[in-house]
Design an enzyme around this catalytic site. Structure first.
Site, mmCIF file in Angstrom:
data_model
loop_
_atom_site.group_PDB
_atom_site.id
_atom_site.type_symbol
_atom_site.label_atom_id
_atom_site.label_comp_id
_atom_site.label_asym_id
_atom_site.label_seq_id
_atom_site.Cartn_x
_atom_site.Cartn_y
_atom_site.Cartn_z
ATOM 1 N N CYS A 20 0.803 -1.224 0.000
ATOM 2 C CA CYS A 20 0.000 0.000 0.000
ATOM 3 C C CYS A 20 0.835 1.272 0.000
ATOM 4 C CB CYS A 20 -0.948 -0.006 1.199
ATOM 5 S SG CYS A 20 -2.261 -1.234 1.046
ATOM 6 N N ASP A 53 -14.250 7.250 2.235
ATOM 7 C CA ASP A 53 -14.361 6.121 3.160
ATOM 8 C C ASP A 53 -13.765 4.871 2.536
ATOM 9 O OD1 ASP A 53 -15.124 4.767 5.497
ATOM 10 O OD2 ASP A 53 -16.996 5.891 5.630
ATOM 11 N N ASP A 54 -13.803 3.752 3.268
ATOM 12 C CA ASP A 54 -13.080 2.558 2.856
ATOM 13 C C ASP A 54 -13.744 1.770 1.738
ATOM 14 O OD1 ASP A 54 -10.808 2.544 4.812
ATOM 15 O OD2 ASP A 54 -12.481 2.601 6.219
ATOM 16 N N ASP A 71 -8.989 -3.660 -4.188
ATOM 17 C CA ASP A 71 -7.656 -3.295 -3.705
ATOM 18 C C ASP A 71 -6.633 -4.254 -4.297
ATOM 19 O OD1 ASP A 71 -5.482 -2.303 -2.086
ATOM 20 O OD2 ASP A 71 -7.008 -1.597 -0.686
ATOM 21 N N ASP A 94 -11.417 -3.698 3.786
ATOM 22 C CA ASP A 94 -12.281 -2.557 3.487
ATOM 23 C C ASP A 94 -13.735 -2.850 3.821
ATOM 24 O OD1 ASP A 94 -10.264 -0.880 2.648
ATOM 25 O OD2 ASP A 94 -10.477 -1.360 0.535
ATOM 26 N N GLY A 142 -12.151 -13.955 -11.756
ATOM 27 C CA GLY A 142 -11.502 -12.659 -11.729
ATOM 28 C C GLY A 142 -11.027 -12.238 -13.102
ATOM 29 N N SER A 144 -7.280 -11.061 -15.410
ATOM 30 C CA SER A 144 -5.816 -11.003 -15.445
ATOM 31 C C SER A 144 -5.360 -10.278 -16.702
ATOM 32 C CB SER A 144 -5.218 -12.418 -15.407
ATOM 33 O OG SER A 144 -5.625 -13.152 -16.557
ATOM 34 N N ASP A 227 -9.884 1.620 8.349
ATOM 35 C CA ASP A 227 -8.706 0.769 8.492
ATOM 36 C C ASP A 227 -7.465 1.581 8.169
ATOM 37 O OD1 ASP A 227 -8.990 0.824 5.716
ATOM 38 O OD2 ASP A 227 -8.705 -1.329 5.450
#
Length: 332
Positions: A20, A53-54, A71, A94, A142, A144, A227
């Site tokens: 991060c 916010d998260d 993220d 999150d 997902g 890639s 967080d």
């Protein structure tokens, strides 16, 4: 570039930064998204862009709300499986930071397929799957891409009670501040990237889910939390104080740190992201501690803990919220 396969692959050497700490600086990011805010957001959008916010939160039928976030980041450690676990825990965080429970995640993977073996990518994905599964979160595929720099993370969808959210704009003066994980991940990860030293205490912290802390915060009646990740404790606390219209006071001596963090700072392992964090908060900061202490408080965390407005059993109180004053942040 050709990979030397005669020695173990050091994934962190393929990244310009780590974890991060690679976030776009908060001030620059706020300028970018400033024009995207809607003057009159729809009533069912409970949390959007306004206060940074998260995660986003949308009310749906049946007295429920959907929590959505994404993220991802370059390698923060050299071990592929651990990187996957850390990235997944960070993405799920999150949802926990909003008081939600993650339901399903999809992988986000960038991979230099001509440079790194796909077997390593499989290890990254396996780490993410194991942590998501431990959190009761399904992983359903997902996306890639072939990229020069490896990156991994998740887009996560969760569920929450719209009447029991944890928000960064709900802080009230007089409330204590509780931190659920020690700081110091950033400087230890910087040392790891530079030297190859492995810090198991940092990996353990980064792979610990914030699920129990989130549930404890809700059980304690808390309504305000965030967080602590790439903008450091001071950066995320500044956003909370500004959104809530309060001043946040930190007792520096009460803030916990991982073993080795102060030594890593002493030896100069401070990321550019950490220094940018401190530069961003400095105009709003009233501090009577050393510059080194401020750097640790601004240390860019990866998969850090929750900062909760309220007391949680078993976790240290590190400060409190006070009525709004000239400085949004006070460190003593």
């Amino acid at each position: 570039m050709t990979l030397d396969t005669s020695t173990p692959v050091r994934l962190t050497q393929l990244a310009r930064g780590g974890g991060c700490a690679c976030k776009i600086p908060p001030g620059e990011l706020e300028d970018v998204v400033a024009g995207l805010r809607v003057a009159a957001p729809p009533d069912d959008l409970l949390v959007g862009l306004d206060d940074g916010d998260d995660a986003a939160v949308v009310r749906i039928d049946g007295g429920r709300a959907v929590v959505a976030t994404a993220d991802f980041f370059p390698p923060v450690v050299d071990d592929a499986y651990d990187w996957g676990r850390i990235a997944a825990a960070n993405a799920l965080s999150d949802v926990y930071a909003m008081g939600g429970e993650p339901l399903v995640a999809v992988n986000l993977l960038s991979w230099p397929r001509d440079l790194l073996p796909m077997e390593l990518a499989a290890e990254v994905l396996r780490g993410g799957l194991d942590v998501a599964t431990a959190g009761g979160c399904h992983v359903g595929g997902g996306h890639s891409v072939d990229d020069a720099e490896p990156k991994y993370g998740m887009a996560v969808t969760g569920i929450a009670d719209p009447a029991r959210l944890l928000r960064n704009d709900a802080g009230v003066a007089g409330t204590p501040l509780t931190l659920t994980k020690p700081l110091g991940v950033g400087v230890l990860n910087s040392r790891h990237k530079a030297t190859g030293e492995v810090f198991e205490q940092a990996v353990a912290a980064m792979t610990t889910l914030n699920r129990d802390a989130s549930r404890a915060a809700l059980a304690a009646g808390a309504t305000c939390a965030t967080d602590v990740t790439g903008f450091g404790l001071l950066g995320h606390l500044l956003k909370l104080a500004r959104a809530s219209g309060v001043t946040a006071v930190i007792d520096a001596a009460a803030v916990p740190y991982l073993d080795g963090a102060r030594e890593a700072l002493r030896d100069g392992f401070v990321s550019g992201g950490t220094r940018r964090n401190l530069d961003w908060v400095r105009p709003h900061l009233d501090a009577s501690v050393s510059e080194d202490e401020l750097l640790l408080l601004a240390d860019a965390q990866t998969s850090g803990g929750l900062l909760v407005a309220g007391e949680l059993p078993g976790h240290p109180v590190v400060g409190h919220l006070a009525p709004s004053s000239e400085s949004l942040l006070v460190v003593r």
